[in-house]
Design a protein around this motif. Structure first.
Motif, mmCIF file in Angstrom:
data_model
loop_
_atom_site.group_PDB
_atom_site.id
_atom_site.type_symbol
_atom_site.label_atom_id
_atom_site.label_comp_id
_atom_site.label_asym_id
_atom_site.label_seq_id
_atom_site.Cartn_x
_atom_site.Cartn_y
_atom_site.Cartn_z
ATOM 1 N N GLU A 23 -31.294 -29.058 -11.650
ATOM 2 C CA GLU A 23 -30.943 -27.975 -10.738
ATOM 3 C C GLU A 23 -30.709 -26.691 -11.529
ATOM 4 N N PRO A 24 -31.388 -25.604 -11.198
ATOM 5 C CA PRO A 24 -31.163 -24.358 -11.933
ATOM 6 C C PRO A 24 -29.779 -23.805 -11.648
ATOM 7 N N PRO A 176 -28.227 -13.484 -4.041
ATOM 8 C CA PRO A 176 -27.534 -12.820 -5.157
ATOM 9 C C PRO A 176 -28.337 -12.835 -6.459
ATOM 10 N N THR A 177 -28.888 -14.006 -6.810
ATOM 11 C CA THR A 177 -29.634 -14.137 -8.060
ATOM 12 C C THR A 177 -30.860 -15.017 -7.813
ATOM 13 N N LEU A 178 -31.739 -15.072 -8.809
ATOM 14 C CA LEU A 178 -32.899 -15.963 -8.709
ATOM 15 C C LEU A 178 -32.441 -17.415 -8.631
ATOM 16 N N GLY A 179 -31.347 -17.752 -9.314
ATOM 17 C CA GLY A 179 -30.822 -19.114 -9.245
ATOM 18 C C GLY A 179 -30.421 -19.496 -7.832
ATOM 19 N N HIS A 180 -29.790 -18.572 -7.093
ATOM 20 C CA HIS A 180 -29.435 -18.844 -5.702
ATOM 21 C C HIS A 180 -30.696 -19.070 -4.855
ATOM 22 N N TYR A 181 -31.727 -18.280 -5.112
ATOM 23 C CA TYR A 181 -32.984 -18.474 -4.387
ATOM 24 C C TYR A 181 -33.571 -19.859 -4.672
ATOM 25 N N LEU A 182 -33.567 -20.258 -5.936
ATOM 26 C CA LEU A 182 -34.140 -21.559 -6.307
ATOM 27 C C LEU A 182 -33.335 -22.704 -5.711
ATOM 28 N N ALA A 184 -31.886 -22.590 -2.876
ATOM 29 C CA ALA A 184 -32.199 -22.616 -1.447
ATOM 30 C C ALA A 184 -33.610 -23.119 -1.165
ATOM 31 N N TRP A 185 -34.568 -22.762 -2.023
ATOM 32 C CA TRP A 185 -35.966 -23.040 -1.739
ATOM 33 C C TRP A 185 -36.586 -24.091 -2.658
ATOM 34 N N GLY A 186 -35.955 -24.338 -3.795
ATOM 35 C CA GLY A 186 -36.504 -25.319 -4.727
ATOM 36 C C GLY A 186 -37.480 -24.677 -5.702
ATOM 37 N N ALA A 187 -37.556 -25.263 -6.905
ATOM 38 C CA ALA A 187 -38.422 -24.716 -7.941
ATOM 39 C C ALA A 187 -39.887 -24.778 -7.551
ATOM 40 N N LEU A 190 -41.933 -21.723 -6.579
ATOM 41 C CA LEU A 190 -42.428 -20.795 -7.599
ATOM 42 C C LEU A 190 -43.592 -21.400 -8.361
ATOM 43 N N ALA A 191 -44.443 -22.153 -7.670
ATOM 44 C CA ALA A 191 -45.612 -22.735 -8.309
ATOM 45 C C ALA A 191 -46.475 -21.629 -8.922
ATOM 46 N N PRO A 192 -47.114 -21.895 -10.071
ATOM 47 C CA PRO A 192 -47.910 -20.853 -10.725
ATOM 48 C C PRO A 192 -48.928 -20.218 -9.783
ATOM 49 N N GLY A 193 -48.971 -18.896 -9.788
ATOM 50 C CA GLY A 193 -49.950 -18.172 -8.983
ATOM 51 C C GLY A 193 -49.590 -18.014 -7.533
ATOM 52 N N SER A 194 -48.402 -18.488 -7.113
ATOM 53 C CA SER A 194 -48.079 -18.459 -5.689
ATOM 54 C C SER A 194 -47.148 -17.312 -5.312
ATOM 55 N N ASN A 195 -46.674 -16.548 -6.291
ATOM 56 C CA ASN A 195 -45.717 -15.485 -6.013
ATOM 57 C C ASN A 195 -46.022 -14.241 -6.824
#
Length: 227
Positions: A23-24, A176-182, A184-187, A190-195
């Protein structure tokens, strides 16, 4: 030294490395993520509008871009604003969705409701696109960054090519941070090329350390935070 020696050393060192965290970490809490996001994004030279009238804000962006046409990365973004899809040229070729903005080039011209149409595109037409609009997947308050999906149907063409780019960011999707986003949505989100991560307009200072905007992406970035 043989070429095989270096990969062998890397494999050995990788085997002894500690495992990555499952978990990040969430990162620091931010009392008011929306206020922090606005402040950080503006410091990065983005133009932020908090809870604007979306159609009036789009007209403002069109006037600033010197164009009377908006190109939509995904027509669903227009639909969410109540802008209907009116059809247009039908073709099996790749198409762009666009809206004419009456009065953007003539302040005396009467305004009219927007509608979305579609038409095939080629290189010449793409080169004339001045303003694109997309919906953000999330905003990161800590850095004023927006995340856009580059998966179909939108892709990454319009957000990078158009010199003026508008991002529609739902207020509830500001973290608040990228960690909070991850968290909520899971790593996997952020699959390569999807964002596409955007923090202010594109900039580079590769040549003689002179900052230049708009080289690898939009010269001007608008962020409309919608409730």
């Amino acid at each position: 030294m043989k070429q095989s020696v270096i990969p062998a050393k890397l494999r050995r060192s990788a085997g002894s490395a500690p495992p990555l965290p499952v978990e990040p970490p969430a990162g620091p809490d931010i009392a008011d993520p929306v206020e922090r996001f606005c402040r950080e994004a503006e410091q990065a030279q983005a133009r932020v509008r908090l809870r604007p009238d979306p159609l009036e804000a789009l007209r403002e962006a069109a006037v600033s871009a010197g164009t009377d046409t908006i190109y939509w990365q995904d027509p669903a973004a227009a639909s969410a604003l109540g802008i209907p899809l009116a059809g247009g040229e039908s073709s099996a070729e790749p198409s762009l969705f666009y809206s004419a903005v009456p009065g953007a080039q003539d302040s005396e011209a009467p305004s009219a409701p927007l509608e979305v149409r579609r038409r095939p595109y080629d290189r010449r037409m793409i080169s004339q696109v001045r303003l694109s609009v997309a919906t953000a997947r999330a905003g990161i308050a800590e850095t004023g960054t927006v995340l856009e999906s580059t998966l179909p149907p939108g892709g990454r063409l319009l957000p990078i090519l158009a010199p003026h780019h508008v991002v529609l960011l739902p207020e509830k999707e500001i973290y608040p941070t990228l960690g909070h986003y991850l968290q909520a949505w899971g790593a996997e989100s952020l699959a390569p090329g999807s964002n596409l991560f955007m923090t202010g307009p594109s900039r580079t200072a590769d040549i003689e350390k002179v900052l230049i905007l708009g080289v690898h992406g939009p010269h001007r970035l608008w962020i409309f935070i919608l409730s």
